[in-house]
Scaffold this motif. Sequence first.
Motif, mmCIF file in Angstrom:
data_model
loop_
_atom_site.group_PDB
_atom_site.id
_atom_site.type_symbol
_atom_site.label_atom_id
_atom_site.label_comp_id
_atom_site.label_asym_id
_atom_site.label_seq_id
_atom_site.Cartn_x
_atom_site.Cartn_y
_atom_site.Cartn_z
ATOM 1 N N THR A 121 26.851 38.308 40.774
ATOM 2 C CA THR A 121 26.954 39.847 41.067
ATOM 3 C C THR A 121 27.309 40.012 42.486
ATOM 4 O O THR A 121 26.815 39.111 43.414
ATOM 5 N N THR A 122 28.266 40.891 42.944
ATOM 6 C CA THR A 122 28.687 40.820 44.343
ATOM 7 C C THR A 122 27.765 41.997 44.993
ATOM 8 O O THR A 122 27.457 41.988 46.514
ATOM 9 N N GLY A 123 26.994 42.734 44.477
ATOM 10 C CA GLY A 123 26.268 43.891 44.971
ATOM 11 C C GLY A 123 24.702 43.847 44.512
ATOM 12 O O GLY A 123 24.213 42.697 44.961
ATOM 13 N N GLU A 124 24.349 44.898 43.787
ATOM 14 C CA GLU A 124 22.946 44.526 43.448
ATOM 15 C C GLU A 124 22.465 43.607 42.427
ATOM 16 O O GLU A 124 23.483 43.321 41.741
ATOM 17 N N GLU B 90 32.942 44.025 51.443
ATOM 18 C CA GLU B 90 34.369 43.598 50.948
ATOM 19 C C GLU B 90 34.236 42.122 51.196
ATOM 20 O O GLU B 90 35.067 41.244 50.343
ATOM 21 N N ALA B 91 33.717 41.485 51.960
ATOM 22 C CA ALA B 91 33.641 39.940 52.138
ATOM 23 C C ALA B 91 32.868 39.078 51.001
ATOM 24 O O ALA B 91 33.345 38.104 50.777
ATOM 25 N N ALA B 92 32.057 39.916 50.346
ATOM 26 C CA ALA B 92 31.433 39.446 49.215
ATOM 27 C C ALA B 92 32.348 39.149 48.207
ATOM 28 O O ALA B 92 32.318 38.137 47.553
ATOM 29 N N ALA B 93 33.129 39.999 47.848
ATOM 30 C CA ALA B 93 34.087 39.697 46.752
ATOM 31 C C ALA B 93 35.332 38.755 47.264
ATOM 32 O O ALA B 93 35.634 38.083 46.375
ATOM 33 N N ARG C 132 41.484 46.143 43.590
ATOM 34 C CA ARG C 132 40.641 45.456 44.454
ATOM 35 C C ARG C 132 40.830 43.863 44.004
ATOM 36 O O ARG C 132 40.851 42.840 44.741
ATOM 37 N N ILE C 133 40.569 43.807 42.807
ATOM 38 C CA ILE C 133 40.322 42.390 41.979
ATOM 39 C C ILE C 133 41.526 41.610 42.123
ATOM 40 O O ILE C 133 41.654 40.376 42.702
ATOM 41 N N ALA D 264 45.493 36.640 46.807
ATOM 42 C CA ALA D 264 45.348 35.992 47.899
ATOM 43 C C ALA D 264 44.437 34.600 48.013
ATOM 44 O O ALA D 264 44.666 34.027 48.743
ATOM 45 N N GLY D 265 43.596 34.652 47.147
ATOM 46 C CA GLY D 265 42.532 33.541 47.229
ATOM 47 C C GLY D 265 42.447 32.860 46.237
ATOM 48 O O GLY D 265 41.546 31.593 46.467
#
Length: 209
Positions: free
Chosen positions: A119-122, A174-177, A200-201, A207-208
Motif C-alpha cells: 500500500t502507498t497510503g494507509e 506522490e513520491a511514495a507512488a 497517475r499510474i 517514466a520509471g
Amino acid sequence: MPLIPEEPQIHESAQGPRATPASGRTAPTPRPVPGPRPAAPSRPGRPGPLRPAPPVQRTPREGATKPAPSGPVAGAAAPVTPQIQLIPASVEGALDAAEEAVDLLLDSGRAPGDILVITTGEQHPWAAHELSFGETSYWAQHDAGDDVFYTDATIAARAASRPVVVVAVNGGPEAAAVSILPLAHSRAGALLIVCGDPQRINSVLGAGV
C-alpha cells in the motif's frame, strides 16, 4: 427281486481270432538302438553390414587451442519480465480493489505465499495488527512465506520477491507512488497488479518502469 447287473463278458468270437506263432519262423533280430546323432555342421550365415571403422583420435598438437563456441551460452536463461495489469480504482477504493484481486488470485489456484500486497497510503489492517506485536514477529511471517503478506511503501524495500505483487495506490505522498511502483516491478516474478488512478499510474509506470 432286484436284478443284479451282470459283468459284461467278452466272448472269444468278439475278440477276433487269436494269433498263433507260426512254426518254423525265426524271431526277428532286434535292431540296435541308434545313438545320439552328431551335431550338424553350422551353416555359414549371411555376412552382416560392414561397420565403419572408428574414427582415429588425433592428438592435439602442442600449443593448439580449441575455438571458443559462438552464439549464446547453452542454459543461460533470459530475464523474465513480469506482466503488468492495471485495475482502475479511486484512492478510497484502491485497497478494496486490491483485496478483490487477491481473492481472484487465490480462487484461480495461486498459493497464498505467492502474493505480496503493498500500500502507498494507509496500512492494510493486517499489517497494522501484526506490527503491533513487533517487527521481529512481523518479518518472521514474511520469511515463512506461508500466507499473503501485506506491507506499505515505507518498509516494502525489505520484502523479498514473490511471483505476484499487488500495489494499492490508496493515497500517500506522490513520491511514495513514484518510488514504490519500480520497486514492486522488480519484486514481481510473473505478475504486477496495480490498483488506482490510471492516469497517475501510467505516468509513473511510463517514466520509471
